[in-house]
Enzyme design. Structure first.
Site, short mmCIF file in Angstrom:
data_model
loop_
_atom_site.label_atom_id
_atom_site.label_comp_id
_atom_site.label_asym_id
_atom_site.label_seq_id
_atom_site.Cartn_x
_atom_site.Cartn_y
_atom_site.Cartn_z
N SER A 595 0.85 -1.19 0.00
CA SER A 595 0.00 0.00 0.00
C SER A 595 0.89 1.25 0.00
O SER A 595 1.64 1.46 -0.94
CB SER A 595 -0.96 -0.03 1.19
OG SER A 595 -1.99 0.91 1.04
N ASP A 669 -9.23 -4.60 -6.03
CA ASP A 669 -8.87 -3.67 -4.95
C ASP A 669 -9.76 -2.44 -5.02
O ASP A 669 -9.63 -1.61 -5.91
CB ASP A 669 -7.39 -3.28 -5.10
CG ASP A 669 -6.83 -2.58 -3.87
OD1 ASP A 669 -7.61 -1.95 -3.13
OD2 ASP A 669 -5.61 -2.66 -3.65
N HIS A 701 -7.71 -5.27 -1.47
CA HIS A 701 -6.45 -4.65 -1.05
C HIS A 701 -5.62 -5.58 -0.16
O HIS A 701 -4.40 -5.52 -0.17
CB HIS A 701 -6.75 -3.35 -0.31
CG HIS A 701 -5.58 -2.45 -0.13
ND1 HIS A 701 -4.80 -2.01 -1.19
CD2 HIS A 701 -5.02 -1.90 0.99
CE1 HIS A 701 -3.84 -1.22 -0.73
NE2 HIS A 701 -3.94 -1.15 0.58
#
Length: 724
Positions: A595, A669, A701
């Site tokens: 991320s 995601d 995600h």
């Protein structure tokens, strides 16, 4: 004598040669997983708490006597029977009525986004043993909650808010204009859920006579769609996702009066392009506290609303040169004249006492350290309980202090990380404490800090750890010209200072985050790091400028410059380590992150001649693709700060990429869209840079489901072993 010798033989430490190596399979087993005390809910009588316990054939809701450890089973899944339902009602969540004679049970949970779910609800009557369905509807509901009196409940269904009378079974729609991807009542839109941390968006008044709720009009927000791969003709999930610089939902706050059946709308001002991150009932059932923020989130107004007229009054305004943080730390006192509030206006987050006119009575805590969590205020003893970084930003400790700012007491010990679950009457608390080498221990304490008993010490796990070749973790200070950074170095158990070791940096680095903490690491990532050390790697992590626990000025240097100072710090930290630690192989430096960490690792590889290997999982590659609330909080809008967006994008530096690069993303995601990876891949192809990619169809995600995580970590692990 024989007994003594036998005992001595049993406790002999295991030699290094006898210890077992950590295997890759341990990442996905529960070998190193600690036991816990889960789903703890305190009863009104502070001497008892309830928790869900899974037995061999059942799930039991148990009521524990905290002093003796004895328990009784209040209800179990096998006790729950409803006519017309064949499958068991699995207890996945629960809530007591105010008199603790009814239980609202949550089951059949279906996840939507990070915090949002829909489920079925049932009411269990403890006295009669009868189970009834909350609503006649065959559809699932969201965010059901019992009224303070326990004779009513409200819930969200199909974007509308409903009320049900539990005694008569009568159901009533409080709102009727809810419509998918247009109007939401009683729940939040995607971006509020993700970035303000709230999914349920309605609240009973203290006397149960009114309900305050959010209404989102997301009609003007543009849709994003996720392709659902698998069928002959792939499907789509379409939802409203406001990207940086684009239009947000228009939010209103309504208060529904149960007696009149009417809704009054609160006056939030003429500006529609703003945020309402929190609402809270005061002790007065006719007064609602509303926190209002401008779109840039550098100004927050605390308003009091008269729920009968909708008229509002600003009693406190907080501004910042960067951004104002939103917290849950607002408590209105029983005297009706004061409230407790946290703010970093002094430069560090601290606790303040105000009167209801918004005038500060006093700053209760003070110092060059952060209050990280306001635990609560015991009005009988006038003691406030809070967690702070006073000892170290790497630790969390419990303190108590009088409301007049005197008599501060530290209540947890050691170089440790602690969390607290306090009883409603503040007589007892459960303390969870761990260190990098000691798994969590759960202990029961009186409010003065005295330990009453140990609930779970994870002794079995500690014994297991002692039988394996565990790495050592050294916490270090990295004195750079721009600032001194905290970091750690994790070494193999058989570390030899005369050898040269390849280095893998683990990075997150986003605003307010921390990876360098003195707590026991659980989950797949920490075990993988331990495994890598046994493969001959040094694992390093550094908290760059912008991370949390060190005050406003340290964190907010990165304002309008995401990806600039943080990347500089990671590169300079690597240079410092090479100069000062001879055992690091300067030719073999890698970095990985997920991320925000994937965003960082991509930029580090592009902008550094030290790192030659990078792994990026689900990275942001252009902040223009990310959501409004998070991105604009730190970067302003793309229209206001085009240079910051350009300098903070890995795509900008694609022509500088050199070395080994692995890019991983889930196509489903909903948070960091796969679009980020597609655009970056196109640019890397244009620059003729060779790299590896791995995409996971329909994964979100977190990239999980089935054996997905094992596949992912095998991919990451093999890439490290082959390239670093």
């Amino acid at each position: 004598m024989l007994l003594v010798l036998l005992i001595g033989w049993v406790v002999q430490p295991i030699s290094a040669q006898q210890k077992k190596p950590i295997s890759f399979e341990h990442i996905f087993s529960d070998t190193f997983s600690p036991e816990g005390i889960r789903s703890v809910n305190w009863m009104d009588d502070g001497q008892y708490y309830t928790t869900l316990e899974r037995t061999r054939n059942d799930i039991e809701l148990r009521k524990y006597n905290i002093l003796t450890g004895d328990y009784e089973v209040i209800v179990a899944t096998t006790d729950l029977r409803v006519e017309g339902r064949e499958e068991p009602i699995i207890i996945q969540g629960y809530q007591f009525s105010a008199d603790e004679q009814k239980i609202l049970i949550k089951t059949d949970i279906e996840r939507i986004w990070r915090r949002s779910t829909r489920e079925n609800y049932y009411i269990y009557n403890i006295e009669t043993g009868e189970t009834t369905k909350l609503t006649k509807s065959d559809q699932k509901q969201q965010y059901a909650q019992l009224s303070p009196s326990g004779d009513k409940a409200a819930f969200v269904q199909d974007n509308n808010l409903y009320l049900v009378n539990l005694e008569t079974g009568e159901e009533k729609a409080i709102t009727t204009d809810g419509k998918h991807n247009h109007i939401i009542n009683g729940a939040t839109d995607w971006v509020y859920e993700e970035e303000f941390g709230i999914a349920k968006a309605w609240y009973w008044s203290p006397n149960g006579e009114k309900i305050a709720f959010y209404r989102f009009d997301e009609t003007r927000v543009k849709e994003f769609f996720l392709t659902e791969w698998g069928n002959l003709y792939p499907g789509q999930t379409r939802y409203k996702y406001p990207k940086a610089g684009e239009k947000n939902s228009v939010v209103k706050i309504g208060v529904y009066d149960l007696s009149s059946g009417e809704t009054t709308w609160m006056d939030l001002g003429s500006e529609k392009d703003q945020y309402i991150p929190r609402i809270n009932w005061t002790k007065d059932p006719n007064k609602l506290a509303i926190r209002r923020m401008n779109r840039l989130q550098n100004k927050q107004d605390l308003m009091l609303a008269d729920v009968n007229t909708g008229k509002t009054e600003i009693i406190k305004t907080e501004t910042s040169d960067a951004w104002v943080d939103v917290s849950n730390d607002l408590r209105f006192l029983d005297n009706g004249n004061q409230f407790i509030y946290t703010s970093e206006e002094s430069g560090y987050n601290h606790i303040y006492l105000y009167n209801m006119d918004g005038e500060m009575i006093r700053q209760i805590t003070n110092g060059d350290w952060e209050v990280t969590h306001y635990v609560g205020y015991d009005e009988k003893t006038n003691r406030i309980y809070y967690m702070s970084t006073e000892d170290s930003p790497l630790e969390r400790h419990l303190y108590s202090i009088n409301i007049d700012g005197t008599g501060k007491q530290k209540m947890t010990d050691g170089d440790s990380w602690n969390s607290i679950n306090m009883s409603r009457d503040y007589k007892y608390y459960i303390e969870t404490t761990s260190t990098p080498t000691t798994p969590p221990k759960y202990s029961l304490h009186e409010r003065n800090g005295d330990q009453l008993r140990m609930l779970e010490d994870n002794r079995a796990l500690q014994d297991t750890l002692s039988a394996y070749q565990m790495p050592s973790k050294e916490f270090i200070k990295i004195p750079l010209e721009q600032d001194t950074l905290n970091g750690y170095i994790m070494k193999p158990h058989d570390f030899d200072p005369d050898k040269k070791y390849p280095v893998l940096f683990y990075v997150y680095g986003g605003p307010g985050s921390q990876t360098v903490t003195k707590q026991f690491g659980t989950g797949q990532r920490p075990i993988w790091h331990r495994y890598l050390t046994e493969q001959g790697y040094i694992v390093v992590s550094v908290d760059n400028r912008g991370t949390g626990g060190r005050g406003r000025d340290f964190e907010k240097q990165v304002y309008k410059k995401l990806g600039q100072y943080e990347v500089e710090d990671q590169i300079d930290a690597a240079k410092y380590l090479i100069q000062n630690y001879d055992y690091l192989d300067a030719e073999r430096f890698g970095i990985w992150g997920w991320s925000y960490g994937g965003f960082m690792s991509s930029l580090v590889l592009a902008k550094s001649d030290i790192f030659n290997t990078a792994l990026a999982v689900a990275p942001v590659t252009n902040w223009r693709f990310y959501d409004t609330i998070y991105t604009e909080r730190f970067m302003q809008t793309p229209q206001m700060n085009p240079g910051g967006y350009e300098k903070g994008s890995p795509i900008t530096y694609a022509d500088q990429m050199e070395g080994n690069y692995l890019l991983v993303h889930g196509t489903g995601d909903d948070n960091v869209h796969f679009q980020n990876t597609v655009r970056f891949v196109n640019k890397l192809i244009e620059e003729d840079f060779q790299f590896e990619t791995m995409f996971y169809p329909n994964r979100t995600h977190g990239i999980y489901g089935g054996n997905t995580r094992q596949h992912l970590f095998e991919k990451l692990n093999n890439f490290i072993l082959e390239n670093l």
